[in-house]
Design a protein around this motif. Structure first.
Motif, mmCIF file in Angstrom:
data_model
loop_
_atom_site.group_PDB
_atom_site.id
_atom_site.type_symbol
_atom_site.label_atom_id
_atom_site.label_comp_id
_atom_site.label_asym_id
_atom_site.label_seq_id
_atom_site.Cartn_x
_atom_site.Cartn_y
_atom_site.Cartn_z
ATOM 1 N N GLN A 1 -20.583 35.564 -51.241
ATOM 2 C CA GLN A 1 -22.030 35.803 -51.346
ATOM 3 C C GLN A 1 -22.791 35.067 -50.249
ATOM 4 O O GLN A 1 -23.725 35.621 -49.648
ATOM 5 C CB GLN A 1 -22.533 35.362 -52.724
ATOM 6 N N VAL B 1 -18.669 32.746 -54.616
ATOM 7 C CA VAL B 1 -19.813 32.044 -54.031
ATOM 8 C C VAL B 1 -19.716 32.063 -52.501
ATOM 9 O O VAL B 1 -20.713 32.305 -51.813
ATOM 10 C CB VAL B 1 -19.890 30.594 -54.556
ATOM 11 N N ASP C 1 -32.076 28.243 -60.357
ATOM 12 C CA ASP C 1 -30.879 27.418 -60.118
ATOM 13 C C ASP C 1 -31.258 26.022 -59.644
ATOM 14 O O ASP C 1 -30.597 25.033 -59.998
ATOM 15 C CB ASP C 1 -29.973 28.100 -59.082
ATOM 16 N N ARG D 1 -24.915 27.072 -58.007
ATOM 17 C CA ARG D 1 -24.377 28.127 -58.873
ATOM 18 C C ARG D 1 -23.499 27.566 -59.989
ATOM 19 O O ARG D 1 -22.842 28.303 -60.713
ATOM 20 C CB ARG D 1 -23.577 29.128 -58.044
ATOM 21 N N ASN D 2 -23.476 26.233 -60.087
ATOM 22 C CA ASN D 2 -22.736 25.553 -61.162
ATOM 23 C C ASN D 2 -21.260 25.947 -61.165
ATOM 24 O O ASN D 2 -20.672 26.280 -62.207
ATOM 25 C CB ASN D 2 -23.376 25.868 -62.525
ATOM 26 N N THR D 3 -20.658 25.907 -59.978
ATOM 27 C CA THR D 3 -19.261 26.300 -59.816
ATOM 28 C C THR D 3 -18.384 25.062 -59.622
ATOM 29 O O THR D 3 -18.681 24.214 -58.796
ATOM 30 C CB THR D 3 -19.100 27.214 -58.578
ATOM 31 N N ASP E 1 -32.801 30.658 -55.150
ATOM 32 C CA ASP E 1 -33.026 30.878 -56.583
ATOM 33 C C ASP E 1 -33.649 29.633 -57.227
ATOM 34 O O ASP E 1 -32.967 28.651 -57.514
ATOM 35 C CB ASP E 1 -31.717 31.237 -57.297
ATOM 36 N N THR F 1 -30.238 22.533 -61.477
ATOM 37 C CA THR F 1 -29.362 21.624 -60.719
ATOM 38 C C THR F 1 -29.973 20.247 -60.529
ATOM 39 O O THR F 1 -29.286 19.225 -60.630
ATOM 40 C CB THR F 1 -29.025 22.234 -59.341
ATOM 41 N N ARG G 1 -22.437 25.879 -54.084
ATOM 42 C CA ARG G 1 -21.525 25.767 -55.230
ATOM 43 C C ARG G 1 -22.184 24.967 -56.350
ATOM 44 O O ARG G 1 -22.066 25.307 -57.528
ATOM 45 C CB ARG G 1 -20.218 25.090 -54.804
#
Length: 630
Positions: free
Chosen positions: A458, A455, A494, A442-444, A491, A498, A439
């Motif tokens: 996935q 997320v 990402d 993925r910047n959620t 990734d 992050t 999370r």
């Protein structure tokens, strides 16, 4: 988010803090905390972070910066804060090493440096040897012949780290010869025929300090972002690191808390300041607090530790322990052998018996040496293998990283967790941590429920695909595909977004190359996914490492090998750093410490101090009969 009133806040994940810890935690000005082995330095910092974040004393638009010396220490501290704070708060806790922080500044603001001091956009990290430093000094002397003052500067250059850490780029107060040497030293790292600079971390520190001191925008931005700063293991702060810290945060409203133990100062050879705590307290108007509980070692080991501590500092205060003795018999002893095979055979036999008798696992034990772990590896590995046990040299270099540092990297931990879940290991804690990490990647945010569900889907889908892939036969081509799929899912872009330490420069590429090399090594030595994972994580390996690499770690039983004059070739009677190194090794143990002396490795005349102190503490010496060899 609703904040807790400061007088209502309670510690997280532990029952209570000792009174001195409460005082240091609630102080709103710069503070120094003296915390001996097992006092809970990392826990104290995690609790203070939770206190400042949950009470709103660290404003919502600002962050806490924590600086450590080792990658694994920085990761450990960040993990503890995550466990104690909600995600939206723990994300405002930035934990990194001194080297990563200064490198990040140079990578971001490289163009602010004078052109002659500016490294190439893509540069390599160099690790100059003592011999290379001597050669550089000789080259400088040859260039300047018999210039006035050359002798004095040569005397100061006996400790390169101390000299370079005490001078600043572009400082008008430098002597002519000092300025010439600093420029010469930098030019040797920046200017290469192929256009790629080879820069040491010490040089990056000096360049970062120059950027901060000469660029007011950068300076104000850092202090505005980080109104609160922690520095762990402060006794090991080098001249350059202290100078950088002062340049950035001295004479400002920033609250700086430093934690450490002068009795564990073992980095003087690398330029550590001898008076770091006293100078910090004077420069930052800091108040000192001492933690007086040992949460690691048994009462018997704490008693022995105090004898060594008193030899380092006659005024040291006696600490208490919150633990009990869990073993029968001696908590510490010296075992003497005649040759290396006899030593290794005896230790392997003893470890195997103790492990079985007490139902422990290999990572409850550690083998510590002063230097060159590879000199002890072969014999010990051979005899441990006869008992079905394995040894792992955690100080070994993998690419441009050491194995111990590589395993503490965010990239490696994510990779390892995905590998574990792909193998079908059911671990709710690992799944929850991985979900939180993905999370974050993925910047959620928690408020975006749709994105959160996506997320989770996935992640679940990827783990299912990974399981199918890993059910196939274990082959090099298949394992290569697993590696590539996991890296693709993580990734790298990402990761850069992050984690600020990966955002610029080539640190992520360095770690990825090391991770690939290590993974390939594990594939080549195993014949199943389970075996590979065990090899990767070191599950069934007894760690072998230097004392310096053991800082911050703890083990049920520590075995300290190589207590002889050859291993301690630079020691002189009464040498405080040598005594501190010995103290650090002893203090890693929770229940038992074993000191191994092998006559074949060397005499013990120079280091008679150590044996005298152990004798004074009542530690007995046992001679292994010559017949005990396999």
């Amino acid at each position: 988010m609703k904040f807790i009133q400061s007088d209502h806040w309670q510690p997280k994940g532990i029952d209570e803090l000792e009174p001195n810890a409460w005082q240091a935690l609630s102080r709103r000005e710069s503070t120094s905390v003296i915390a001996g082995p097992g006092a809970g330095k990392t826990e104290f910092l995690a609790q203070k972070a939770a206190y400042l974040l949950e009470t709103g004393l660290c404003p919502p638009n600002q962050k806490i910066l924590a600086i450590s010396f080792k990658t694994d220490a920085a990761k450990n501290l960040a993990d503890r804060v995550k466990e104690r704070c909600p995600e939206e708060l723990s994300n405002r806790f930035v934990s990194m090493t001194f080297d990563a922080f200064t490198k990040n500044l140079v990578d971001r603001f490289r163009m602010a440096l004078p052109e002659r001091h500016r490294p190439s956009k893509r540069y390599e990290i160099s690790f100059p040897t003592f011999r290379q430093e001597k050669s550089l000094i000789s080259s400088f002397r040859n260039n300047f012949g018999n210039a006035v003052g050359i002798y004095n500067i040569r005397q100061r250059l006996q400790n390169m780290n101390q000299f370079i850490g005490s001078v600043r780029i572009g400082d008008s107060g430098l002597l002519w010869l000092e300025e010439e040497f600093l420029d010469f030293w930098l030019s040797q790292q920046i200017n290469y025929a192929d256009g790629i600079s080879r820069v040491s971390f010490l040089a990056l520190n000096r360049l970062a300090e120059c950027i901060v001191r000469t660029n007011d925008h950068v300076h104000r931005s850092i202090r505005a972002s980080y109104p609160i700063v922690f520095v762990d293991e402060f006794q090991d702060t080098t001249f350059a690191q202290y100078d950088f810290l002062s340049s950035v945060f001295k004479s400002s409203e920033v609250e700086v808390t430093v934690v450490g133990d002068y009795k564990q100062r073992i980095m003087a050879w690398a330029g550590a300041k001898g008076d770091a705590f006293h100078q910090f307290e004077a420069d930052f108007s800091a108040q000192r607090h001492s933690l007086l509980l040992n949460h690691r070692s048994s009462p018997e080991l704490v008693r022995i530790q105090h004898v060594i501590a008193r030899a380092i500092d006659h005024e040291v205060r006696e600490v208490q322990t919150s633990n009990n003795n869990l073993i029968s018999g001696d908590a510490a002893w010296i075992c003497c052998s005649y040759n290396v095979n006899q030593e290794a055979a005896h230790l392997a036999h003893w470890i195997a018996n103790d492990m079985q008798g007490r139902s422990l696992n290999p990572r409850n034990y550690s083998i510590l040496v002063r230097q060159k772990p590879e000199d002890y590896e072969q014999q010990l590995s051979h005899y441990l293998a006869q008992h079905g046990l394995s040894l792992r040299n955690e100080s070994v270099k993998i690419g441009q990283a050491t194995l111990q540092d590589l395993l503490a990297e965010e990239l490696t931990i994510l990779f390892s967790t995905l590998l574990k879940l792909g193998l079908g290991h059911r671990n709710a804690q690992a799944w929850n941590q991985l979900s939180a990490d993905v999370r974050l990647l993925r910047n959620t945010t928690k408020e975006d429920e749709k994105a959160l569900r996506q997320v989770e889907r996935q992640l679940a889908l990827f783990i299912s695909e990974l399981k199918d892939l890993m059910r196939q036969s274990f082959r090099p081509d298949n394992s290569r595909l697993v590696f590539e799929r996991i890296i693709a899912f993580i990734d790298l872009n990402d990761l850069r977004k992050t984690f600020s330490r990966y955002a610029t420069g080539d640190l992520l590429e360095i770690n990825l190359a090391a991770l690939e090399e290590f993974f390939t090594n594990c594939v080549d030595t195993q014949n199943s996914w389970t075996g590979l994972l065990d090899e990767f994580e070191g599950t069934n390996h007894i760690p072998l490492m230097t004392i310096h690499k053991s800082k911050g770690l703890e083990f049920d039983t520590t075995i300290f090998m190589g207590i002889d004059d050859n291993a301690w070739w630079s020691y002189r009677p009464g040498d405080s750093e040598g005594l501190s190194t010995f103290f650090v090794a002893l203090s890693r143990a929770k229940q038992r410490a074993i000191f191994s002396y092998c006559q074949q490795r060397g005499q013990r005349t120079k280091i008679a101090d150590f044996y005298a102190l152990l004798s004074a503490a009542g530690v007995q010496e046992y001679v292994i009969p010559p017949s005990v060899v396999v």
